[in-house]
Design a protein around this motif. Structure first.
Motif, PDB file in Angstrom:
ATOM      1  N   VAL A 243      14.521 -18.077 -31.175  1.00 18.70           N
ATOM      2  CA  VAL A 243      14.692 -17.207 -30.013  1.00 18.70           C
ATOM      3  C   VAL A 243      15.998 -17.619 -29.355  1.00 18.70           C
ATOM      4  CG1 VAL A 243      13.705 -16.334 -27.886  1.00 18.70           C
ATOM      5  CG2 VAL A 243      12.183 -17.106 -29.730  1.00 18.70           C
ATOM      6  N   VAL A 244      16.904 -16.655 -29.192  1.00 12.37           N
ATOM      7  CA  VAL A 244      18.251 -16.965 -28.709  1.00 12.37           C
ATOM      8  C   VAL A 244      18.606 -16.045 -27.545  1.00 12.37           C
ATOM      9  CG1 VAL A 244      20.698 -17.144 -29.324  1.00 12.37           C
ATOM     10  CG2 VAL A 244      18.941 -17.612 -31.056  1.00 12.37           C
ATOM     11  N   VAL A 273      16.818 -19.831 -23.492  1.00 14.47           N
ATOM     12  CA  VAL A 273      15.656 -18.951 -23.357  1.00 14.47           C
ATOM     13  C   VAL A 273      15.081 -19.063 -21.951  1.00 14.47           C
ATOM     14  CG1 VAL A 273      13.276 -18.579 -24.139  1.00 14.47           C
ATOM     15  CG2 VAL A 273      15.092 -19.028 -25.800  1.00 14.47           C
ATOM     16  N   ARG A 274      14.701 -17.932 -21.391  1.00 13.14           N
ATOM     17  CA  ARG A 274      13.900 -17.913 -20.165  1.00 13.14           C
ATOM     18  C   ARG A 274      12.476 -17.599 -20.574  1.00 13.14           C
ATOM     19  NH1 ARG A 274      18.024 -15.148 -21.229  1.00 13.14           N
ATOM     20  NH2 ARG A 274      17.532 -13.239 -20.119  1.00 13.14           N
ATOM     21  N   ILE A 293      14.883 -27.385 -28.817  1.00 15.12           N
ATOM     22  CA  ILE A 293      15.047 -26.644 -27.569  1.00 15.12           C
ATOM     23  C   ILE A 293      16.394 -27.035 -26.975  1.00 15.12           C
ATOM     24  CG2 ILE A 293      14.183 -26.282 -25.228  1.00 15.12           C
ATOM     25  CD1 ILE A 293      11.377 -26.895 -26.255  1.00 15.12           C
ATOM     26  N   ASP A 294      17.264 -26.060 -26.773  1.00 12.55           N
ATOM     27  CA  ASP A 294      18.575 -26.310 -26.188  1.00 12.55           C
ATOM     28  C   ASP A 294      18.859 -25.208 -25.173  1.00 12.55           C
ATOM     29  OD1 ASP A 294      21.107 -27.027 -25.515  1.00 12.55           O
ATOM     30  OD2 ASP A 294      21.946 -26.916 -27.531  1.00 12.55           O
ATOM     31  N   GLY A 295      18.488 -25.479 -23.927  1.00 14.50           N
ATOM     32  CA  GLY A 295      18.639 -24.490 -22.876  1.00 14.50           C
ATOM     33  C   GLY A 295      17.357 -23.708 -22.685  1.00 14.50           C
ATOM     34  N   LEU A 296      16.546 -24.106 -21.673  1.00 17.68           N
ATOM     35  CA  LEU A 296      15.284 -23.406 -21.420  1.00 17.68           C
ATOM     36  C   LEU A 296      14.984 -23.465 -19.929  1.00 17.68           C
ATOM     37  CD1 LEU A 296      12.046 -23.333 -23.422  1.00 17.68           C
ATOM     38  CD2 LEU A 296      11.898 -23.958 -21.022  1.00 17.68           C
ATOM     39  N   ARG A 317      18.879 -29.741 -22.048  1.00 13.94           N
ATOM     40  CA  ARG A 317      19.181 -28.717 -21.042  1.00 13.94           C
ATOM     41  C   ARG A 317      17.961 -27.846 -20.737  1.00 13.94           C
ATOM     42  NH1 ARG A 317      22.516 -24.766 -21.742  1.00 13.94           N
ATOM     43  NH2 ARG A 317      22.242 -24.615 -23.996  1.00 13.94           N
ATOM     44  N   ALA A 318      16.844 -28.494 -20.493  1.00 16.19           N
ATOM     45  CA  ALA A 318      15.611 -27.755 -20.204  1.00 16.19           C
ATOM     46  C   ALA A 318      15.183 -28.007 -18.766  1.00 16.19           C
ATOM     47  CB  ALA A 318      14.506 -28.165 -21.167  1.00 16.19           C
TER      48      ALA A 318
END
Length: 557
Positions: A243-244, A273-274, A293-296, A317-318
């Motif tokens: 999921v991007v 991802v939001r 997970i990279d950015g959540l 970055r979560a």
């Protein structure tokens, strides 16, 4: 110019730090203002020092969120609300200022382009504000220049600021917000395949899919749409699920109904991802599978992740990624993240002593060698520590603060008087299959899980979460489950009898479990699914009662 920069800087901080509850997943979302959940006060300490957030009278008698503050020239106070704006069609809310005011409504998109709209308010008068994306103008100080808002590039949150105060007006002001309504573009059905086998399926348009999906044989399912809703489970068996850059909802009717499972040579990747969930979903990775997970950013409920044997888990970055249940044999690294609950699981591997660092900020820490867990935490804020105890543990927890201690019980037992907040409560378990000691350690919440074929009675206790699993038989008497550690659940083939108890959390029965409720008070929802059977007698349920699939909920005497 400088004041406007300060305002947007405060807004951006607000939009990045506050997890909230979601109040529904429909395209038209009504947001409750009966409490302050999901709202935050941000800004320079010079302005926010005396500010307060509370609930006052609403426009039509119900509650409204109130921000009380003193105007400080050149320094904004921001009232921010965290909500999904991706696909925005219309943002509506009731607004009131105690003083005459120019109110700035601000949003920022995923590319960091900043937009605003100004509303004029007469003192003490409610005004219904209705804004479409076209009503916003690019902020003059926005570093990223765009001609207009692209609704699909909007992310999370919006903010309000008293522009009159920033420009020099004085006085104590109160800003009230009520009846927030967020309308988003409707989602078409995506009709994804039930099985993705040996091929790549990529989704780039917003949509909704109902039904389970299996990914195998080297197949790849990639969701790179602005917004997507999955009303089903994902099973990855030798494939990849990615999921991007998506606002992703795992639509469900109760906690843990939705799952993403990955085993073997499989990979799950969530990038920028939001996550927008009303109920807690779960991810399980095991047998060598990878979770990256990279950015959540989570809105509402976060994620419950099980890191099983040989799982490889990397989180970076979560913000509010949820809980990670870390079992022996897994490899877990958490970096540059915040608001995370880490459950450290100890059984026969857990022999020795453990001192946990202060979770407010963890710059660099690893589980000490010899305890059988490969866990590394780096540059993280707000880490909450949890302990999972299994048979064979011989462990001393010293000089630590545990948010939660989870005790699994595998043999017959009678337990009396376990209370949340009492570190000595561990003595009440009278362990015969492990040694677990706490020295100069605090424990906020106790969770209990009965396993295998154990027959367990718990009475006169206050717990955070309590489950009957496997084929165990659990009786809970004259006790409270306050929900600080989760909820009440009967699952697998467990049998759960609850009598004379107060349950301040969701109550769930699923699989082939049996749940009997007698003389109980349920403060939230009751849900049954699978082939579960629920019997309730002289029991009140304040929330919803939901019966799904082949489950039964019966009234008794």
């Amino acid at each position: 110019m400088e004041s406007r920069i300060l305002l947007f800087a405060a807004l951006v901080v607000a939009l990045s730090l506050f997890p909230v509850r979601a109040h529904g997943q429909s395209d038209a979302e009504e947001v409750s203002c009966d409490d302050t959940g999901g709202f935050a006060v941000m800004g320079d300490p010079a302005a926010t020092a005396g500010a307060s957030l509370s609930v006052g009278p609403g426009r039509e008698g119900a509650g409204a969120v109130e921000l009380r503050f003193r105007r400080v020239a050149g320094v904004p106070v921001v009232l921010a609300q965290i909500a999904l704006l991706t696909g925005l069609v219309k943002l509506e809310f009731d607004l009131r200022s105690a003083l005459d005011a120019q109110i700035l409504v601000a949003v920022e998109d995923l590319d960091h382009a900043r937009f605003h709209h100004v509303e004029s308010l007469a003192a003490g008068t409610w005004k219904r504000v209705s804004l479409s994306p076209a009503d916003f103008q690019l902020a003059g100080d926005s570093a990223v220049k765009k001609e207009a808002i692209d609704p699909d590039r909007l992310g999370i949150g919006w903010g309000l600021a008293d522009l009159s105060g920033v420009l020099g007006a004085e006085g104590e002001n109160t800003l009230s917000v009520d009846s927030v309504r967020i309308e988003r573009a409707p989602l078409p059905e995506a009709n994804l395949p039930d099985v993705v086998d040996g091929k790549t399926v990529e989704i780039t348009k917003s949509g909704r899919h109902m039904g389970d999906i299996a990914i195998r044989g080297g197949g790849v399912l990639r969701i790179a749409a602005p917004r997507f809703v999955l009303a089903g489970n994902i099973s990855v068996e030798g494939g990849t699920f990615e999921v991007v850059g998506t606002a992703l909802t795992l639509e469900s009717a109760f906690v843990h109904q939705r799952r993403i499972d990955a085993a073997g040579d499989s990979r799950v990747a969530l990038r920028d991802v939001r996550m927008v969930n009303r109920f807690l979903p779960s991810i399980e990775v095991k047998d060598g599978a990878e979770l990256d997970i990279d950015g959540l950013q989570a809105i509402g409920q976060c994620i419950s992740t099980v890191c099983g044997d040989r799982a490889r888990v990397s989180v970076r970055r979560a913000n509010w990624p949820g809980e990670f249940m870390i079992f022996p044999g897994s490899h877990v690294r958490i970096a540059e993240s915040n608001a995370t609950l880490l459950w450290l699981g100890f059984g026969e591997n857990g022999k020795g002593s453990l001192a946990l660092p202060d979770g407010s900020h963890v710059e660099s820490w690893r589980v000490p060698a010899g305890l059988g867990l490969d866990v590394e935490v780096a540059s993280c804020d707000s880490i909450f520590w949890g302990l999972m105890s299994f048979p064979g543990t011989d462990l001393v927890i010293a000089d630590s603060h545990l948010s939660t201690a989870a005790i699994t019980i595998w043999s017959d037992a009678e337990i009396d008087g376990v209370k949340n907040g009492d570190a000595t409560a561990g003595d009440h378990f009278r362990f015969t299959d492990r040694t677990l000691r706490f020295e100069r350690t605090t424990v906020d919440v106790w969770n209990v899980y009965t396993m295998a074929s154990a027959s367990v009675t718990i009475k006169n206790s206050t717990l955070g979460e309590c489950w009957a699993m496997g084929e165990s038989k659990l009786t809970l008497l004259d006790s409270t489950v306050d929900g600080k550690g989760g909820y009440v659940m009967a699952c697998d083939r467990g049998t759960y009898r609850i009598e004379g108890c107060r349950l301040d959390c969701d109550v769930v029965a699923k699989d082939d479990a049996t749940l009997d409720l007698s003389r109980c008070e349920l403060a939230k929802d009751l849900a049954a699914s699978g082939r579960a059977r629920v019997r309730k007698a002289t029991t009140t349920v304040a929330g919803k009662v939901e019966c799904l699939e082949s489950a039964k909920i019966e009234e008794g005497k």
